[in-house]
Design a protein around this motif. Sequence first.
Motif, short mmCIF file in Angstrom:
data_model
loop_
_atom_site.label_atom_id
_atom_site.label_comp_id
_atom_site.label_asym_id
_atom_site.label_seq_id
_atom_site.Cartn_x
_atom_site.Cartn_y
_atom_site.Cartn_z
N PHE A 78 -12.62 -70.54 10.57
CA PHE A 78 -13.40 -70.39 9.34
C PHE A 78 -14.89 -70.46 9.62
CE2 PHE A 78 -14.95 -71.99 5.15
CZ PHE A 78 -14.49 -70.94 4.37
N MET A 79 -15.28 -71.17 10.65
CA MET A 79 -16.69 -71.35 10.98
C MET A 79 -17.39 -70.01 11.20
SD MET A 79 -18.67 -74.02 11.32
CE MET A 79 -20.38 -74.30 11.84
N SER A 80 -16.65 -69.01 11.70
CA SER A 80 -17.27 -67.72 12.02
C SER A 80 -16.91 -66.61 11.03
CB SER A 80 -16.87 -67.30 13.44
OG SER A 80 -15.46 -67.18 13.55
N VAL A 81 -16.28 -66.99 9.90
CA VAL A 81 -15.92 -65.99 8.89
C VAL A 81 -17.19 -65.43 8.25
CG1 VAL A 81 -14.91 -65.74 6.59
CG2 VAL A 81 -13.63 -66.88 8.39
N LYS A 82 -17.18 -64.17 7.91
CA LYS A 82 -18.32 -63.53 7.26
C LYS A 82 -18.61 -64.23 5.94
CE LYS A 82 -20.06 -59.01 5.80
NZ LYS A 82 -19.74 -57.57 5.65
N PRO A 83 -19.85 -64.66 5.72
CA PRO A 83 -20.20 -65.42 4.51
C PRO A 83 -20.45 -64.53 3.29
CG PRO A 83 -22.14 -65.23 5.88
CD PRO A 83 -21.02 -64.59 6.66
N ASP A 84 -19.45 -63.79 2.90
CA ASP A 84 -19.62 -62.87 1.78
C ASP A 84 -18.83 -63.29 0.54
OD1 ASP A 84 -17.04 -62.37 2.64
OD2 ASP A 84 -17.40 -60.28 3.21
N GLY A 85 -18.17 -64.46 0.61
CA GLY A 85 -17.41 -64.96 -0.54
C GLY A 85 -15.99 -64.46 -0.63
N TYR A 86 -15.61 -63.54 0.26
CA TYR A 86 -14.27 -62.96 0.17
C TYR A 86 -13.22 -63.75 0.97
CZ TYR A 86 -16.16 -59.00 -2.35
OH TYR A 86 -16.77 -58.21 -3.31
N THR A 87 -13.68 -64.75 1.68
CA THR A 87 -12.75 -65.65 2.37
C THR A 87 -13.24 -67.07 2.14
OG1 THR A 87 -12.28 -64.03 4.11
CG2 THR A 87 -11.68 -66.32 4.54
N ILE A 88 -12.39 -67.89 1.52
CA ILE A 88 -12.73 -69.28 1.24
C ILE A 88 -11.57 -70.16 1.72
CG2 ILE A 88 -14.31 -68.81 -0.66
CD1 ILE A 88 -12.08 -69.24 -2.63
N VAL A 89 -11.78 -71.46 1.75
CA VAL A 89 -10.77 -72.36 2.30
C VAL A 89 -10.53 -73.54 1.36
CG1 VAL A 89 -12.41 -73.78 3.60
CG2 VAL A 89 -10.05 -73.60 4.41
N THR A 90 -9.28 -73.99 1.31
CA THR A 90 -8.96 -75.19 0.54
C THR A 90 -8.20 -76.17 1.43
OG1 THR A 90 -7.85 -76.08 -1.43
CG2 THR A 90 -6.78 -74.23 -0.33
N TYR A 91 -8.48 -77.45 1.25
CA TYR A 91 -7.84 -78.50 2.04
C TYR A 91 -8.06 -79.83 1.35
CZ TYR A 91 -12.63 -79.44 3.72
OH TYR A 91 -13.97 -79.73 3.79
N THR A 92 -7.50 -80.87 1.92
CA THR A 92 -7.69 -82.20 1.38
C THR A 92 -8.91 -82.82 2.04
OG1 THR A 92 -5.30 -82.43 1.08
CG2 THR A 92 -6.61 -84.44 0.93
N PHE A 93 -10.03 -82.79 1.36
CA PHE A 93 -11.25 -83.39 1.89
C PHE A 93 -11.11 -84.91 1.88
CE2 PHE A 93 -15.33 -85.41 1.01
CZ PHE A 93 -16.09 -84.94 2.06
N PRO A 94 -11.52 -85.63 2.94
CA PRO A 94 -12.33 -85.18 4.07
C PRO A 94 -11.57 -85.05 5.40
CG PRO A 94 -12.55 -87.53 3.87
CD PRO A 94 -11.51 -87.10 2.86
N LYS A 95 -10.39 -84.44 5.40
CA LYS A 95 -9.64 -84.39 6.66
C LYS A 95 -10.40 -83.62 7.74
CE LYS A 95 -6.53 -80.35 6.32
NZ LYS A 95 -5.13 -79.92 6.32
N SER A 96 -11.23 -82.66 7.35
CA SER A 96 -12.01 -81.91 8.33
C SER A 96 -13.00 -82.83 9.06
CB SER A 96 -12.76 -80.77 7.65
OG SER A 96 -13.56 -81.26 6.57
N VAL A 97 -13.61 -83.76 8.33
CA VAL A 97 -14.57 -84.69 8.95
C VAL A 97 -13.82 -85.66 9.87
CG1 VAL A 97 -16.37 -86.40 8.52
CG2 VAL A 97 -16.04 -84.52 6.89
#
Length: 316
Positions: A78-97
């Motif tokens: 996801f870090m390198s996905v094009k920032p155009d709003g057409y790809t977003i992510v959902t998860y249980t925050f803050p598991k990424s941290v």
Amino acid sequence: MSKLRPVIAAAAAALLAAQAFAAGFPEKPVKLIVTAAAGGGEDTEARAIAPFVEKHLGQQVVIENQPGAGGKIAFEKFMSVKPDGYTIVTYTFPKSVIIEYQGKTNFKTRDFTPIFAWSRSSQILVVNGESWKTFAEFLKAAKEKPLSGGLSGRGSTTHLMGLIALDELGISKVNWVPYEGSAGSVTALAGKHLDFTMSLATSAVPLIQAGKLRPLLLFSDKRDPYLPDVPIPKDLGYDMSFIPTLRGVEAPPNTPADVVKVLEDAFRKAAAEQGFIDIAAKRKMVLHPVGSAEFAKAVADVYPKIAKFQAMLSAK
């Protein structure tokens, strides 16, 4: 000044281009990445809110599950996905941290672009319905010998809360068994393959209601409105630290503010739809709307809190 004019002109052109893009956004379906397997809490909440988001976006929301390594694989992509709003992510925050503090990663949660969160949840300790009847009985058994405990993935919020809670309860050893999502851990517990599990309260409610699981302790500073009889640590005389958990969506780094605003408005309106509220009540979801600015603050605030437990996350 003459040397600055081309730079200023280029910046102005880029801004106008971004505004023009946002004005027509979205013009095609939006992909919503779920960082866990189908059937778990993240997946079911995403699929619950998606139809209502579609209504306000005017475009289809396509769910794509990307499980693996507790979400690390999805986050790094996801870090390198094009920032155009057409790809977003959902998860249980803050598991990424939490994952960041477990080892080297190729992503930083603080670089993602928060959009909106619609619910919060707390971790709950549950046992099989045919085993211990009280938390005191469980605690005594856990101190006598190592028990097997289920987790909804290493690097998950339940992983962190499990380490914090059992350390503060004086339980020195647990044989942790990670699963790809909470659905697997609660199902294994119902089948008596585990002694207990830590999961988000919403994930355990159906099996609790069916009598397959028994909740013993909710790790929160206040009781769950759907499980009002389940004690919290302060009821039993414990003073514990808690990490808030949110379910929401984020965009890739550097997503234009106008695009974020369109997405935030759509998710906010979707979360306020009576149809979604009814689904949330049925699934025992605790609705807790959080806008992009407040979400961003939550991201910034959680880093130092989780940093305190880095050694625990790395060692176990």
